[in-house]
Design an enzyme around this catalytic site. Structure first.
Site, PDB file in Angstrom:
ATOM      1  N   ASP A  32     -24.974  17.664  -1.086  1.00 15.28           N
ATOM      2  CA  ASP A  32     -24.415  17.346  -2.403  1.00 15.28           C
ATOM      3  C   ASP A  32     -25.379  17.894  -3.397  1.00 15.28           C
ATOM      4  O   ASP A  32     -26.591  17.655  -3.375  1.00 15.28           O
ATOM      5  CB  ASP A  32     -23.993  15.837  -2.498  1.00 15.28           C
ATOM      6  CG  ASP A  32     -22.955  15.470  -3.372  1.00 15.28           C
ATOM      7  OD1 ASP A  32     -23.254  15.705  -4.392  1.00 15.28           O
ATOM      8  OD2 ASP A  32     -21.945  14.745  -2.929  1.00 15.28           O
ATOM      9  N   HIS A 101     -13.538  15.640   2.379  1.00 13.66           N
ATOM     10  CA  HIS A 101     -15.018  15.712   2.818  1.00 13.66           C
ATOM     11  C   HIS A 101     -15.518  14.179   3.339  1.00 13.66           C
ATOM     12  O   HIS A 101     -14.880  13.177   2.790  1.00 13.66           O
ATOM     13  CB  HIS A 101     -15.755  16.152   1.884  1.00 13.66           C
ATOM     14  CG  HIS A 101     -15.347  15.477   0.381  1.00 13.66           C
ATOM     15  ND1 HIS A 101     -14.244  15.777  -0.273  1.00 13.66           N
ATOM     16  CD2 HIS A 101     -16.193  14.564  -0.275  1.00 13.66           C
ATOM     17  CE1 HIS A 101     -14.244  14.868  -1.300  1.00 13.66           C
ATOM     18  NE2 HIS A 101     -15.514  14.261  -1.286  1.00 13.66           N
TER      19      HIS A 101
HETATM   20  P1  AMP Z   1     -15.702  12.695  -4.215  1.00 12.99           P
HETATM   21  O1  AMP Z   1     -15.843  11.701  -5.261  1.00 12.99           O
HETATM   22  O2  AMP Z   1     -15.386  11.917  -2.714  1.00 12.99           O
HETATM   23  O3  AMP Z   1     -14.469  13.697  -4.042  1.00 12.99           O
HETATM   24  O4  AMP Z   1     -16.967  13.461  -3.848  1.00 12.99           O
HETATM   25  C1  AMP Z   1     -17.016  14.989  -4.299  1.00 12.99           C
HETATM   26  C2  AMP Z   1     -18.509  15.116  -4.178  1.00 12.99           C
HETATM   27  O5  AMP Z   1     -18.796  16.761  -4.336  1.00 12.99           O
HETATM   28  C3  AMP Z   1     -19.236  14.713  -5.347  1.00 12.99           C
HETATM   29  O6  AMP Z   1     -20.427  13.940  -4.766  1.00 12.99           O
HETATM   30  C4  AMP Z   1     -20.122  15.931  -6.105  1.00 12.99           C
HETATM   31  O7  AMP Z   1     -21.189  15.639  -6.585  1.00 12.99           O
HETATM   32  C5  AMP Z   1     -19.974  16.895  -4.923  1.00 12.99           C
HETATM   33  N1  AMP Z   1     -19.884  18.285  -5.338  1.00 12.99           N
HETATM   34  C6  AMP Z   1     -18.912  18.865  -6.093  1.00 12.99           C
HETATM   35  N2  AMP Z   1     -18.988  20.218  -6.284  1.00 12.99           N
HETATM   36  C7  AMP Z   1     -19.994  20.581  -5.471  1.00 12.99           C
HETATM   37  C8  AMP Z   1     -20.595  21.642  -5.237  1.00 12.99           C
HETATM   38  N3  AMP Z   1     -20.454  22.843  -5.582  1.00 12.99           N
HETATM   39  N4  AMP Z   1     -21.545  21.568  -3.970  1.00 12.99           N
HETATM   40  C9  AMP Z   1     -22.035  20.437  -3.557  1.00 12.99           C
HETATM   41  N5  AMP Z   1     -21.491  19.451  -3.772  1.00 12.99           N
HETATM   42  C10 AMP Z   1     -20.658  19.218  -4.744  1.00 12.99           C
END
Ligand code: AMP
Ligand code: ZN
Length: 138
Positions: A32, A101
């Protein structure tokens, strides 16, 4: 957000960079970029399913099975004491990226008071090194 502009579909296809921990033809695990704790990883199916209501049972089962290996590798590498597996579905449940995810969030004894998520972006180079170190343990 449609499938075409989905950021995790793009990560799955390798079109945008990620600190990749592990990859199979069907799944990808990467760190992340705004981790809750060191070693916070995400595991996705490369095929687009918005959430738990869309993913099929077979894919979800295989994903969780791979997830057990990933969890152990993250624990080995970070030395964490425990781990939260988190999976959000829908905006009201905190989902911000609408591609299924599973979060792996390492936990350390006594970190509850100090745990802040999100806590800002991790250093991309550090994340790459850590992803590689975890991969070696899978
Ligand atoms: P959620 O709130 O469960 O949808 O989590 C989405 C997660 O994706 C968050 O913890 C973000 O920090 C992470 N995230 C968003 N864009 C990216 C990216 N390009 N690479 C890695 N993590 C990401
Ligand atoms: Zn997607």
């Amino acid at each position: 957000m449609t499938k075409d502009d989905c950021i995790f579909c793009k990560i799955g296809r390798g079109e945008i960079p990620s600190a990749t921990v592990y990859e199979t033809p069907e799944f990808k695990c990467f760190l992340d970029l705004a981790p809750g704790n060191k070693g916070h990883a995400l595991l996705i199916p490369k095929e687009h399913f918005a959430n738990v209501f869309e993913i099929d049972a077979d894919t979800a089962g295989k994903l969780f099975s791979l997830g057990t290996e990933i969890a152990r590798a993250i624990k080995d590498e970070t030395g964490c004491d425990g781990m939260n597996l988190v999976q959000n579905n829908g905006e009201c449940a905190g989902q911000t990226v609408h591609h299924f995810h599973l979060h792996f969030i390492p936990r350390f004894e006594g970190d509850w008071d100090g745990l802040k998520w999100p806590q800002g972006e991790a250093d991309p180079e550090e994340n790459k090194k850590l992803a590689e170190a975890i991969r070696k343990r899978i």
